[in-house]
Design a protein around this motif. Structure first.
Motif, PDB file in Angstrom:
ATOM      1  N   ASP B 136      46.324 -56.161 -16.486  1.00  0.00           N
ATOM      2  CA  ASP B 136      45.373 -56.608 -15.496  1.00  0.00           C
ATOM      3  C   ASP B 136      43.793 -55.967 -15.779  1.00  0.00           C
ATOM      4  O   ASP B 136      42.886 -56.631 -15.396  1.00  0.00           O
ATOM      5  CB  ASP B 136      45.846 -55.881 -14.070  1.00  0.00           C
ATOM      6  CG  ASP B 136      46.779 -56.975 -13.432  1.00  0.00           C
ATOM      7  OD1 ASP B 136      46.893 -58.055 -14.071  1.00  0.00           O
ATOM      8  OD2 ASP B 136      47.340 -56.401 -12.568  1.00  0.00           O
ATOM      9  N   GLU B 139      42.409 -58.034 -18.545  1.00  0.00           N
ATOM     10  CA  GLU B 139      41.799 -59.262 -17.844  1.00  0.00           C
ATOM     11  C   GLU B 139      40.675 -59.159 -17.111  1.00  0.00           C
ATOM     12  O   GLU B 139      39.869 -60.087 -17.175  1.00  0.00           O
ATOM     13  CB  GLU B 139      42.983 -59.998 -17.006  1.00  0.00           C
ATOM     14  CG  GLU B 139      42.775 -61.137 -16.784  1.00  0.00           C
ATOM     15  CD  GLU B 139      43.752 -62.031 -15.656  1.00  0.00           C
ATOM     16  OE1 GLU B 139      44.863 -61.719 -15.923  1.00  0.00           O
ATOM     17  OE2 GLU B 139      43.429 -62.851 -14.710  1.00  0.00           O
ATOM     18  N   ALA B 140      40.632 -58.309 -16.159  1.00  0.00           N
ATOM     19  CA  ALA B 140      39.473 -58.186 -15.387  1.00  0.00           C
ATOM     20  C   ALA B 140      38.171 -57.744 -16.166  1.00  0.00           C
ATOM     21  O   ALA B 140      37.094 -57.833 -15.671  1.00  0.00           O
ATOM     22  CB  ALA B 140      39.802 -56.841 -14.020  1.00  0.00           C
ATOM     23  N   CYS B 142      37.875 -57.917 -19.726  1.00  0.00           N
ATOM     24  CA  CYS B 142      37.510 -58.773 -20.878  1.00  0.00           C
ATOM     25  C   CYS B 142      37.460 -60.203 -20.654  1.00  0.00           C
ATOM     26  O   CYS B 142      36.842 -60.956 -21.546  1.00  0.00           O
ATOM     27  CB  CYS B 142      38.409 -58.293 -22.035  1.00  0.00           C
ATOM     28  SG  CYS B 142      38.699 -56.698 -22.422  1.00  0.00           S
ATOM     29  N   GLY B 143      38.333 -60.693 -19.824  1.00  0.00           N
ATOM     30  CA  GLY B 143      38.547 -62.225 -19.547  1.00  0.00           C
ATOM     31  C   GLY B 143      39.669 -62.680 -20.139  1.00  0.00           C
ATOM     32  O   GLY B 143      40.015 -63.703 -20.069  1.00  0.00           O
ATOM     33  N   ASN B 144      40.340 -61.917 -20.938  1.00  0.00           N
ATOM     34  CA  ASN B 144      41.635 -62.372 -21.141  1.00  0.00           C
ATOM     35  C   ASN B 144      42.785 -61.235 -21.230  1.00  0.00           C
ATOM     36  O   ASN B 144      42.351 -59.923 -21.185  1.00  0.00           O
ATOM     37  CB  ASN B 144      41.667 -62.804 -23.089  1.00  0.00           C
ATOM     38  CG  ASN B 144      41.708 -64.397 -22.680  1.00  0.00           C
ATOM     39  OD1 ASN B 144      42.178 -64.940 -21.787  1.00  0.00           O
ATOM     40  ND2 ASN B 144      41.108 -64.941 -23.886  1.00  0.00           N
ATOM     41  N   ARG B 145      43.922 -61.348 -21.113  1.00  0.00           N
ATOM     42  CA  ARG B 145      44.898 -60.579 -21.251  1.00  0.00           C
ATOM     43  C   ARG B 145      45.197 -59.723 -22.640  1.00  0.00           C
ATOM     44  O   ARG B 145      45.581 -58.442 -22.672  1.00  0.00           O
ATOM     45  CB  ARG B 145      46.400 -61.083 -20.696  1.00  0.00           C
ATOM     46  CG  ARG B 145      46.018 -61.184 -19.183  1.00  0.00           C
ATOM     47  CD  ARG B 145      47.324 -62.048 -18.626  1.00  0.00           C
ATOM     48  NE  ARG B 145      48.501 -61.630 -19.009  1.00  0.00           N
ATOM     49  CZ  ARG B 145      49.257 -60.712 -18.250  1.00  0.00           C
ATOM     50  NH1 ARG B 145      48.448 -60.047 -16.981  1.00  0.00           N
ATOM     51  NH2 ARG B 145      50.426 -60.360 -18.399  1.00  0.00           N
ATOM     52  N   PRO B 320      43.677 -61.387  -7.195  1.00  0.00           N
ATOM     53  CA  PRO B 320      43.419 -59.966  -7.743  1.00  0.00           C
ATOM     54  C   PRO B 320      41.651 -59.717  -6.953  1.00  0.00           C
ATOM     55  O   PRO B 320      41.097 -60.562  -6.891  1.00  0.00           O
ATOM     56  CB  PRO B 320      43.159 -59.765  -9.146  1.00  0.00           C
ATOM     57  CG  PRO B 320      43.901 -61.205  -9.641  1.00  0.00           C
ATOM     58  CD  PRO B 320      44.043 -61.878  -8.515  1.00  0.00           C
ATOM     59  N   PRO B 321      41.403 -58.204  -6.978  1.00  0.00           N
ATOM     60  CA  PRO B 321      39.904 -58.235  -6.438  1.00  0.00           C
ATOM     61  C   PRO B 321      39.094 -58.933  -7.238  1.00  0.00           C
ATOM     62  O   PRO B 321      39.260 -58.881  -8.388  1.00  0.00           O
ATOM     63  CB  PRO B 321      39.941 -56.648  -6.357  1.00  0.00           C
ATOM     64  CG  PRO B 321      41.007 -56.129  -7.460  1.00  0.00           C
ATOM     65  CD  PRO B 321      42.076 -57.380  -7.330  1.00  0.00           C
ATOM     66  N   ASN B 322      38.016 -59.169  -6.697  1.00  0.00           N
ATOM     67  CA  ASN B 322      36.762 -59.746  -7.431  1.00  0.00           C
ATOM     68  C   ASN B 322      35.752 -58.490  -7.678  1.00  0.00           C
ATOM     69  O   ASN B 322      35.234 -58.296  -6.638  1.00  0.00           O
ATOM     70  CB  ASN B 322      36.193 -60.896  -6.677  1.00  0.00           C
ATOM     71  CG  ASN B 322      36.885 -62.249  -6.780  1.00  0.00           C
ATOM     72  OD1 ASN B 322      37.515 -62.368  -7.749  1.00  0.00           O
ATOM     73  ND2 ASN B 322      36.430 -63.132  -5.829  1.00  0.00           N
TER      74      ASN B 322
END
Ligand code: SF4
Ligand code: SF4
Lengths: 122, 409
Positions: B136, B139-140, B142-145, B320-322
């Motif tokens: 997570d 993802e938050a 870098c933009g990818n998992r 998920p939180p913005n």
């Protein structure tokens, strides 16, 4: 022998860590590279995205004014979004829906006029 | 005694880690092991001759799915060395943070798989649940998992805002607590010890002579870690390699477990010391500019017309939180043509990764040679197997953390 007892009890007490997938879908974080969107009205057919794309899935024809993307080859790296000079490419945070066939995005825009033609038109 | 030759794996090349071993067994004891490689060769090194050196970043990232960030880091450091590009300090710290996050998620993945290998399924799920937090974070930020694509030549593509830093610290604190809860189970449990202690022993001399790297080497008592060379920001952060002395599967498991906690500490330290400044450098070189000059930047409109979005693609669980994304991200624009050679080393979760790069003054690299840690760890594996029982082979093979797709590129 009973090393995990505490974890097991905690897991039983708390709510589940997984979700019922097709019913509950997790959203994505802000900035997730999901779907590539091209706003073809602002595209100037400069072909930067085509040149820089590492998987070579974008084809831009600056004469006919078409922008084509083989979405199945895209690796979601976001390089094209970074290099686009007019910011007409962007990535939304949703995944592309599952597809059963090979897909291609074909967008038709208005090709840039050459300077001479522009002068002639005036 | 009759000898039998037993083929061990792969059932299918697309299954994880298609390493094939021909095991010669006497009764239940392995007397010889011969590897067969080459099931997933993808020719990525050859691709460097047709893709330019900037596109290669995305290609080398795909050598390995688990340590993608470190492959890109190693490649970028090499090209920067050839071209003489100075990376801003903030970018170095950010690279360190993402690199350590990768180490955490790789080790947690391995710890889970290891538990699964000896049949401890619930421990496997516990570890993977913790791993999900790290994914997570990735993802938050870098933009990818998994394949994060943040490293570029001359810096990084994304920045961390103060809100994000704080959120990462919170997530890391929770993960640390959860990992520590599992420490008694993975390190002290009777079942785990029964399956790992004394299995697949690699002595200190063997580890040195056969050239083991990473947790294999450190599990056999050598305090050597490529991070000590001080790439990225490691020169300023300072750390001691994790060492265990027994050289068996248990020691390697303990090394990885303690390294996970150490990676959390390093990431925290890097966040705390994150210097201000640029995240990417712009170096103008001799290469002709093939990107056109920017026209008046049109407003980026949220247009979805190109896609028929699936109506059922709805979000019902809490999203998920913005987190506030830092504004004004600059993409590095390093231009020029690399000419020269460089050798770079970084410490991957599995061990030391080495890149040899050769540029010949054109857009394409002439040679990109990748030596991955699993490749170095296969000879020690073959030395460990003779003498063990057949039932222990999966655990011993897994204890080197094989990544065959790395090895074969
Ligand atoms: S996201 Fe990457 S792979 Fe996909 S079209 Fe853009 S540059 Fe190509
Ligand atoms: S980089 Fe942007 S403006 Fe240029 S061709 Fe691609 S989409 Fe169009």
């Amino acid at each position: 022998m009973f090393n995990m007892t505490k974890n097991v009890v905690t897991n039983l007490m708390t709510k589940s860590s997984t979700r019922l997938y097709p019913i509950a879908v997790r959203g994505h974080f802000e900035g997730f590279r999901g779907t590539l969107v091209c706003n073809v009205d602002e595209c100037i057919f400069c072909r930067s995205c085509m040149i820089k794309c590492p998987s070579q899935c974008i084809t831009v024809d600056n004469k006919a004014g078409t922008w084509t993307c083989e979405v199945m080859s895209c690796v979601y790296c976001g390089v094209c979004v970074d290099v686009c000079p007019t910011s007409c490419l962007s990535m939304t945070k949703e995944h592309r829906p599952v597809a059963t066939e090979r897909q291609t995005i074909f967008l038709q825009g208005v090709p840039k006029k050459k300077k001479k033609e522009e002068a002639a038109a005036e | 005694m009759a000898r039998t030759i037993l083929p061990f794996g792969p059932q299918h090349p697309v299954l994880p880690e298609p390493l094939h071993l021909k095991l010669t067994i006497e009764d239940e004891t392995v007397v010889e092991a011969l590897p067969t490689l080459g099931y997933v060769h993808r020719g990525l090194e050859k691709l460097c001759e047709v893709r330019d050196f900037n596109q290669m970043i995305q290609i080398v990232e795909r050598v390995c799915g688990i340590c993608s960030c470190l492959h890109a880091l190693c490649y970028c450091e090499g090209v920067e060395q050839i071209m003489g590009v100075e990376v801003p300090r903030r970018a170095k710290y950010l690279r360190t943070i993402w690199g350590e996050l990768h180490r955490m998620h790789s080790h947690l993945l391995w710890l889970g798989l290891f538990a699964d290998a000896f049949g401890f399924e619930s421990l496997f799920m516990q570890f993977w649940r913790v791993r999900e937090r790290i994914m997570d974070i990735m993802e938050a930020t870098c933009g990818n998992r998994v394949v994060v694509s943040v490293n570029v030549i001359g810096g990084v593509r994304r920045d961390l805002s103060p809100e994000q830093c704080q959120w990462i610290e919170e997530q890391l604190a929770v993960s640390e607590k959860e990992i520590k809860q599992l420490s008694t189970t993975i390190l002290n449990d009777y079942t785990v010890k029964k399956r790992t202690v004394g299995k697949g022993v690699l002595t200190k001399e063997q580890a040195y002579q056969l050239g083991a790297v990473g947790p294999m080497l450190r599990g056999s008592g050598w305090a050597q870690d490529a991070r000590q060379t001080g790439y990225a920001a490691f020169g300023e952060l300072g750390f001691d390699p994790v060492v265990e002395y027994d050289g068996d599967s248990y020691a390697r498991c303990a090394v990885r477990f303690r390294e996970t906690l150490q990676a959390i500490d390093i990431a925290r330290l890097a966040i705390a010391r994150l210097p201000a400044g640029e995240t990417a450098t712009n170096v103008e070189g001799a290469m002709e500019d093939d990107t056109p000059k920017p026209v008046a930047a049109g407003e980026r409109r949220d247009i979805m017309q190109a896609y028929n979005r699936d109506k059922r693609h709805r979000v019902t669980a809490a999203p998920p939180p913005n987190l506030d994304l830092p504004a004004g991200l600059v993409a590095a624009k390093v231009k020029g043509k690399p000419e020269g050679e460089a050798v770079t080393r970084v410490e991957q979760p599995r061990g030391e990764l080495m890149y040899y790069l050769k540029g010949n003054g054109s857009k394409n690299m002439e040679r990109v040679r990748i030596r991955t840690p699993t490749f170095a760890n296969i000879p020690p594996l073959l030395a460990m197997l003779p003498g063990c029982e057949l039932a222990d082979v999966p655990v011993i093979v897994l204890s080197i953390d094989p990544c065959i797709s790395c090895t074969e590129r």
